[in-house]
Design a protein around this motif. Structure first.
Motif, PDB file in Angstrom:
ATOM      1  N   PHE A 194     -97.968 -10.575  25.733  1.00 57.42           N
ATOM      2  CA  PHE A 194     -98.680 -11.231  24.635  1.00 57.42           C
ATOM      3  C   PHE A 194     -98.300 -10.611  23.293  1.00 57.42           C
ATOM      4  O   PHE A 194     -97.980 -11.322  22.327  1.00 57.42           O
ATOM      5  CB  PHE A 194    -100.188 -11.126  24.857  1.00 57.42           C
ATOM      6  N   ASN A 195     -98.339  -9.285  23.223  1.00 58.34           N
ATOM      7  CA  ASN A 195     -98.003  -8.620  21.960  1.00 58.34           C
ATOM      8  C   ASN A 195     -96.534  -8.790  21.598  1.00 58.34           C
ATOM      9  O   ASN A 195     -96.182  -8.801  20.409  1.00 58.34           O
ATOM     10  CB  ASN A 195     -98.343  -7.133  22.051  1.00 58.34           C
ATOM     11  N   LEU A 196     -95.674  -8.927  22.600  1.00 57.61           N
ATOM     12  CA  LEU A 196     -94.258  -9.151  22.333  1.00 57.61           C
ATOM     13  C   LEU A 196     -94.049 -10.523  21.696  1.00 57.61           C
ATOM     14  O   LEU A 196     -93.295 -10.661  20.717  1.00 57.61           O
ATOM     15  CB  LEU A 196     -93.456  -9.035  23.629  1.00 57.61           C
ATOM     16  N   ILE A 197     -94.721 -11.539  22.236  1.00 54.52           N
ATOM     17  CA  ILE A 197     -94.587 -12.894  21.683  1.00 54.52           C
ATOM     18  C   ILE A 197     -95.118 -12.948  20.258  1.00 54.52           C
ATOM     19  O   ILE A 197     -94.470 -13.472  19.344  1.00 54.52           O
ATOM     20  CB  ILE A 197     -95.326 -13.908  22.575  1.00 54.52           C
ATOM     21  N   THR A 198     -96.316 -12.410  20.043  1.00 48.01           N
ATOM     22  CA  THR A 198     -96.886 -12.427  18.697  1.00 48.01           C
ATOM     23  C   THR A 198     -96.074 -11.558  17.734  1.00 48.01           C
ATOM     24  O   THR A 198     -95.944 -11.882  16.550  1.00 48.01           O
ATOM     25  CB  THR A 198     -98.346 -11.948  18.727  1.00 48.01           C
ATOM     26  N   GLY A 199     -95.524 -10.450  18.252  1.00 52.57           N
ATOM     27  CA  GLY A 199     -94.699  -9.594  17.408  1.00 52.57           C
ATOM     28  C   GLY A 199     -93.419 -10.282  16.976  1.00 52.57           C
ATOM     29  O   GLY A 199     -93.009 -10.176  15.815  1.00 52.57           O
ATOM     30  N   ILE A 200     -92.773 -10.994  17.893  1.00 53.11           N
ATOM     31  CA  ILE A 200     -91.559 -11.736  17.538  1.00 53.11           C
ATOM     32  C   ILE A 200     -91.882 -12.816  16.516  1.00 53.11           C
ATOM     33  O   ILE A 200     -91.140 -13.013  15.543  1.00 53.11           O
ATOM     34  CB  ILE A 200     -90.924 -12.343  18.800  1.00 53.11           C
ATOM     35  N   SER A 201     -92.994 -13.511  16.717  1.00 53.68           N
ATOM     36  CA  SER A 201     -93.397 -14.546  15.768  1.00 53.68           C
ATOM     37  C   SER A 201     -93.619 -13.962  14.377  1.00 53.68           C
ATOM     38  O   SER A 201     -93.158 -14.512  13.372  1.00 53.68           O
ATOM     39  CB  SER A 201     -94.672 -15.235  16.263  1.00 53.68           C
ATOM     40  N   GLY A 202     -94.320 -12.835  14.313  1.00 52.72           N
ATOM     41  CA  GLY A 202     -94.538 -12.194  13.019  1.00 52.72           C
ATOM     42  C   GLY A 202     -93.266 -11.616  12.432  1.00 52.72           C
ATOM     43  O   GLY A 202     -93.058 -11.662  11.209  1.00 52.72           O
ATOM     44  N   GLY A 203     -92.392 -11.081  13.284  1.00 56.64           N
ATOM     45  CA  GLY A 203     -91.141 -10.504  12.803  1.00 56.64           C
ATOM     46  C   GLY A 203     -90.223 -11.539  12.184  1.00 56.64           C
ATOM     47  O   GLY A 203     -89.549 -11.266  11.190  1.00 56.64           O
ATOM     48  N   LEU A 204     -90.191 -12.742  12.756  1.00 55.88           N
ATOM     49  CA  LEU A 204     -89.347 -13.794  12.209  1.00 55.88           C
ATOM     50  C   LEU A 204     -89.886 -14.333  10.888  1.00 55.88           C
ATOM     51  O   LEU A 204     -89.138 -14.962  10.130  1.00 55.88           O
ATOM     52  CB  LEU A 204     -89.220 -14.947  13.221  1.00 55.88           C
ATOM     53  N   GLN A 205     -91.169 -14.091  10.625  1.00 54.64           N
ATOM     54  CA  GLN A 205     -91.785 -14.629   9.407  1.00 54.64           C
ATOM     55  C   GLN A 205     -92.067 -13.551   8.361  1.00 54.64           C
ATOM     56  O   GLN A 205     -92.873 -13.759   7.455  1.00 54.64           O
ATOM     57  CB  GLN A 205     -93.093 -15.338   9.762  1.00 54.64           C
TER      58      GLN A 205
END
Length: 330
Positions: free
Chosen positions: A247-258
C-alpha cells in the motif's frame, strides 16, 4: 441403508446436465432478488456515499475526460480550441525537456520512495515500543508529516542556505567551506529527497497498525526456537508487513511522480540549476500557466496518468510473489 443410498445415487445420475444448470440458474436468480429491506438499505447506502460519488465525478472523472479531450487540441485557455489530433503527443515524445523532467522525476521517485519505506518502518518500530512515554514518541514522530510541503520547503531554503544555513554552520565545525547544495543539479534533487523523509510519519502509522496486527504468539514461538531480534524481523515482521508495504509503495510512487511543490518553492518555479529540479509536474505546470499551452499540458497529464497506471499494475503484478496475507504462513 445401502438401498436408500443406491436410490438417491440413481436419482442423482438420472438428472441431466441441463436440469442441473437450470437449478443453479434458479438459485442464483433467487439470491439476486432484493427484498424491500435490501432496497432500502441500498438506497440509504448510496445516499450516504453520494458526496463521495459527486466529488469523484466532479473532481476526478470530469477533469480526466476533459483533459483527454483538450489534449487533442491546441488551446491557450483564451481562444477557441483547435483540433490537432495526436500532434501534442508526438511533440511530447520528441521534446527534450520532457525527457529531462521525466528523468528527474524517476531519479527522485527511485530514491525517495524506497528510502521513505525504510524510514517509515524504523519509525513504526520506534512507535511500537512498549514504554510508558510511547504516546509522546508517536506524536513527536508523526508531527513533521503534518507540516505542509509549501512551508517545509521554505524551512529547507533557510536550512541549506550557503551563507548562514544550519547545514553549512555544521560543516564549518569540521573545517569545510560553504556548500551551495541548491547550486548543483544532483545535490538539489537529493535535498528534495531528504525533505520528503519528513513526511514518513503517514506511512509509519500504517506500518504501526500492521505491527500491532501481528500475533505476539509468533514472536514467543520464535524466541523459544532460539531466534534473535534480527531473525524475528526477517522471518516474521517483514513478511507480515508486506500488505502495508504494498500500500505504501503504491501511494509513494503516486506521490513521487507528482512531486511539484518542493521544486517550485526552492527554485522559484524555474526548476534549476541547469534543469536539475525540473520535475515532470513542474514542466507540465509551466506549459499550462506560463506558456499558455493547455492542450500540450493536458497531453503531458494524460501520459503521466498512463505511466502511473502502468507502474501500479507492474507493482501489483510483482506483488503476487512477495505479498503475504496469511498470518499462519509467517
Amino acid at each position: 441403508m445401502a438401498n436408500s443410498i443406491d436410490v438417491v445415487g440413481a436419482g442423482a445420475r438420472r438428472r441431466s446436465p441441463e436440469a442441473t444448470a437450470d437449478a443453479a440458474r434458479g438459485a442464483r436468480t433467487v439470491s439476486r432478488r432484493l427484498t424491500i429491506r435490501d432496497k432500502k438499505n441500498l438506497g440509504l447506502g448510496l445516499l450516504f456515499i453520494s458526496p463521495w460519488i459527486v466529488g469523484l465525478v466532479i473532481f476526478v472523472l470530469y477533469p480526466l475526460v476533459y483533459s483527454l479531450i483538450i489534449s487533442l487540441t491546441r488551446y491557450s485557455g483564451m481562444s477557441k480550441p483547435t483540433f490537432v489530433g495526436l500532434q501534442n503527443y508526438l511533440t511530447a515524445f520528441t521534446d527534450p525537456l520532457v525527457k529531462i523532467s521525466a528523468g528527474n522525476t524517476l531519479f527522485y521517485a527511485g530514491l525517495a520512495v524506497p528510502i521513505g519505506l525504510v524510514v517509515a518502518v524504523l519509525l513504526a518500530l520506534a512507535m511500537n515500543r512498549n514504554v510508558r512515554e510511547v504516546a509522546w514518541y508517536r506524536t513527536a514522530l508523526y508531527i513533521p508529516s503534518l507540516v505542509p510541503a509549501f512551508a517545509l520547503s521554505f524551512i529547507f531554503v533557510v536550512f541549506v542556505n550557503p551563507r548562514f544555513g544550519v547545514f553549512n554552520q555544521f560543516l564549518t565545525l569540521f573545517g569545510a567551506g560553504n556548500t551551495n547544495l541548491l547550486g548543483e543539479p544532483t545535490s538539489a534533487k537529493i535535498v528534495i529527497v531528504l525533505m520528503a523523509q519528513l513526511a514518513a510519519g503517514n506511512a509509519a502509522i500504517i506500518f504501526l497498525a500492521g505491527l500491532r496486527n501481528i500475533p505476539v504468539t509468533l514472536y514467543e514461538a520464535a524466541r523459544v526456537d532460539g531466534a534473535g531480534p534480527v531473525r524475528q524481523f526477517v522471518s516474521i515482521t517483514l513478511p507480515l508487513l508486506t500488505p502495508a508495504i504494498l500500500f505504501n509503495l503504491i501511494t509513494g510512487i503516486s506521490g513521487g511522480l507528482q512531486v511539484f511543490t518542493q521544486a517550485y518553492v526552492l527554485t522559484n518555479g524555474v526548476g534549476g540549476p541547469d534543469n536539475g529540479t525540473l520535475f515532470y509536474m513542474l514542466y507540465l505546470y509551466k506549459n499550462a500557466f506560463s506558456y499558455a499551452s493547455l492542450g500540450y499540458a493536458s497531453a503531458l497529464a494524460v501520459l503521466l496518468f498512463v505511466a502511473g497506471m502502468l507502474l501500479a499494475w507492474l507493482v501489483y503484478f510483482i506483488s503476487k510473489k512477495f505479498v503475504n496475507y496469511d498470518v499462519a504462513a509467517g
